[in-house]
Design a protein around this motif. Structure first.
Motif, PDB file in Angstrom:
ATOM      1  N   TRP A 151       0.805  -1.231   0.000  1.00  8.75           N
ATOM      2  CA  TRP A 151       0.000   0.000   0.000  1.00  8.75           C
ATOM      3  C   TRP A 151       0.837   1.280   0.000  1.00  8.75           C
ATOM      4  N   ASP A 152       1.930   1.306   0.765  1.00  2.00           N
ATOM      5  CA  ASP A 152       2.718   2.540   0.823  1.00  2.00           C
ATOM      6  C   ASP A 152       3.338   2.879  -0.539  1.00  2.00           C
ATOM      7  N   ARG A 153       3.851   1.850  -1.206  1.00  2.00           N
ATOM      8  CA  ARG A 153       4.466   2.129  -2.517  1.00  2.00           C
ATOM      9  C   ARG A 153       3.394   2.466  -3.555  1.00  2.00           C
ATOM     10  N   THR A 175       0.746  12.710   4.805  1.00  2.00           N
ATOM     11  CA  THR A 175       2.053  12.087   5.045  1.00  2.00           C
ATOM     12  C   THR A 175       3.106  12.518   4.017  1.00  2.00           C
ATOM     13  N   LYS A 222       2.164   7.405   2.913  1.00  2.00           N
ATOM     14  CA  LYS A 222       1.518   6.221   3.486  1.00  2.00           C
ATOM     15  C   LYS A 222       0.214   5.918   2.748  1.00  2.00           C
TER      16      LYS A 222
END
Lengths: 109, 452
Positions: free
Chosen positions: B197-199, B288, B305
């Motif tokens: 998810w972050d990438r 973020t 994020k």
């Protein structure tokens, strides 16, 4: 009490989502961000835009970007293809926001 | 794995600069060029074109662009991802194959992504109890279904990445999210997982920063006086890394500028709740995002994020909602504003006399109040002013009648009136927008890659 123009301490961009526009108001630095957080309230924005905004004004904060994001509900005369306005997509609402004048209370720089 | 990966966007919308994509390919190094051609209104126009001619319904500008640039693309091995397929990606690919053959290229692999167009599936979906309620007013679609002109799901990056995995050099999609075009290149090149998810969030932000073209490089920037060489403005490029960080930049020698402030303005463009930006691929928390200037025209973006994606796709439906028209007159000289007010009063009175009524009318004075209402006081005297009057109605005949009431004011109203050119304003169809959600499992995407 002294007066400054919002555009002296912040910049902005606006866009549309249906019949609402958004104005992202970005302060030039942290001090300016603290000032706009205090003074540029949803009520103040609603009053500033007068007849343009028929619905509520919602405010979100993005401290990481020194930004306040305002959603101006019911502000585009129907929005998109439905609107009869010259600015049907709120492209100019960011510039309109920057016309605001702020009254800075004594003791605040 | 190539790092950094260079991705540029050369088209923010259908009608954007025709030179920008070519400049991205020729003014410096680039690996991927993304191009966005679609808007709600565009999809309905394309459906109409396809109904008249089964070999149309896509963006022909894209075919022309490939005709102009295929030798460069082949020489430099640049990949192109474009939402140019409209409602007929197959016909778009056929046109591209024709162009490639004419230019004498063989082995050009072109991928298409389909499955977004659910117009012909609508009756079945509605019968099966899929209500497609309007996301804002929550009305079910059933009472409007006869008027629907187009219905397309916003697809994400995954099917595009599949086409890249099958070695496509050019990928044509129908309706896809703009950030998805950019994210797809990163998923493919860096091997990111569909739940990383972050990438995925980072790639989505990269795509969001690029999606409106020069709006990230000084276009539309509040402090426009600081922006150098608008005429040769460079379109934005990200230098992407596998860990999800990226640098926003542009080709050296081009105009415009990339600073924290120009990038931040684009990040907040069309933003809703910053902590829950929803794409088909991922949900993103904009609070973020960290920006850092790391050189002239270089802004590093990091810290992003993401959260799991939702079980829904967004559907963009368009439907006919009557007709509208606008007419303008320029009024000059002493008391220009007062004379413009009088002109408007005369137009509306004459239409009333003709027993012509409208669902809605609007009167604006360009130069005084069309953008900012009465936020600032009006000046006492202006040299000239443009009166803009508009109407809308379900009955096109009323709107046509309105169009005949503008020009007469040049000779039978107050003095100093001019600027009536281009003939009587004609009724324009109002293509209204109906956003809805649909469960992802109801949509089957298909990816095919073919070569000539």
């Amino acid at each position: 009490m002294r007066k400054i123009k919002l555009r002296e301490i912040a910049h902005a961009r606006s866009g549309d989502k249906g019949d609402s526009s958004n104005v992202g108001l970005i302060a030039n630095d942290e001090k300016a961000f603290n000032l706009i957080k205090k003074l540029v309230t949803p009520e103040r924005v609603k009053q500033h835009f007068g007849g343009i905004v028929k619905g509520d004004v919602i405010r979100y904060e993005l401290p990481n970007l020194h930004c306040l994001n305002f959603i101006l509900h019911d502000s585009l005369g129907g929005g998109g293809s439905e609107s009869l306005r010259n600015d049907a997509q709120g492209k100019t609402h960011g510039q309109a926001m920057l016309l605001m004048e702020l009254e800075i209370p004594e003791g605040i720089e | 794995m190539k790092q950094p990966l260079l991705i540029g966007n050369g088209q923010g919308f259908w009608g954007d600069s025709i030179d920008a994509p070519i400049n991205l390919m020729t003014d410096g190094p680039i690996d991927y060029v993304t191009l966005d051609y679609l808007a709600e209104v565009t999809m309905s126009i394309m459906q109409r074109q396809k109904q008249k001619n089964p070999s149309r319904g896509y963006a022909p500008d894209f075919v022309q662009l490939i005709k102009d640039t295929l030798p460069i693309l082949m020489e430099k091995n640049i990949k192109v991802i474009a939402s140019a397929g409209g409602v007929n990606p197959q016909a778009c690919r056929e046109a591209l194959f024709t162009v490639a053959k004419e230019l004498g290229f063989s082995g050009v692999k072109i991928g298409i992504v389909e499955g977004d167009d659910i117009l012909t599936r609508l009756p079945d979906l509605l019968d099966a109890g899929v209500e497609l309620r309007h996301m804002d007013n929550e009305l079910p679609l059933s009472s409007f279904k006869e008027k629907v002109l187009s219905a397309n799901v916003y697809l994400g990056a995954i099917p595009i990445a599949e086409a890249l995995a099958q070695d496509a050099q050019i990928i044509v999609t129908g309706r896809a999210t703009d950030p998805g075009l950019v994210l797809a290149a990163m998923i493919h090149e860096f091997g990111w997982a569909a739940d990383d998810w972050d990438r995925l969030a980072a790639g989505t932000i990269a795509g969001h920063i690029l999606e409106c073209g020069a709006q990230a490089t000084g276009g539309n920037f509040s402090r426009w006086q600081e922006v150098p060489d608008f005429a040769n403005i460079g379109y934005p490029i990200v230098e992407a890394f596998a860990d999800g960080t990226f640098i926003v930049t542009k080709h050296s020698g081009t105009g415009g500028m990339v600073t924290k402030d120009t990038v931040a303005e684009q990040i907040v463009y069309e933003m809703g709740d910053p902590q829950n930006y929803i794409s088909p691929d991922v949900c993103v928390d904009f609070t973020t995002i960290q920006l850092e200037e790391v050189g002239k025209d270089r802004v590093k973006v990091s810290g992003i994020k993401g959260m799991p994606s939702t079980p829904f796709y967004k559907v963009s439906l368009s439907y006919n909602n009557g007709y509208k028209a606008s007419g303008t007159l320029t009024i000059s000289g002493p008391d220009a504003h007062a004379k413009a007010e009088k002109c408007a009063e005369i137009i509306w009175q004459r239409l009333k006399n003709a027993k012509c009524s409208f669902a809605e009318t609007n009167t604006e004075f360009l130069g005084l109040n069309s953008c900012h209402g009465d936020i600032l006081p009006f000046p006492e005297q202006v040299n000239e002013i443009v009166l803009r009057v508009s109407v809308k109605d379900q009955d096109a005949a009323n709107v046509t009648r309105f169009g005949k009431e503008i020009a007469p004011l040049i000779t039978n109203g107050p003095p100093g009136v001019t600027g009536f050119a281009g003939g009587r304003p004609k009724p324009q169809e109002i293509v209204a927008y109906w956003p809805a959600l649909i469960k992802k499992e109801l949509i089957k995407t298909s990816v095919t890659v073919e070569g000539v």
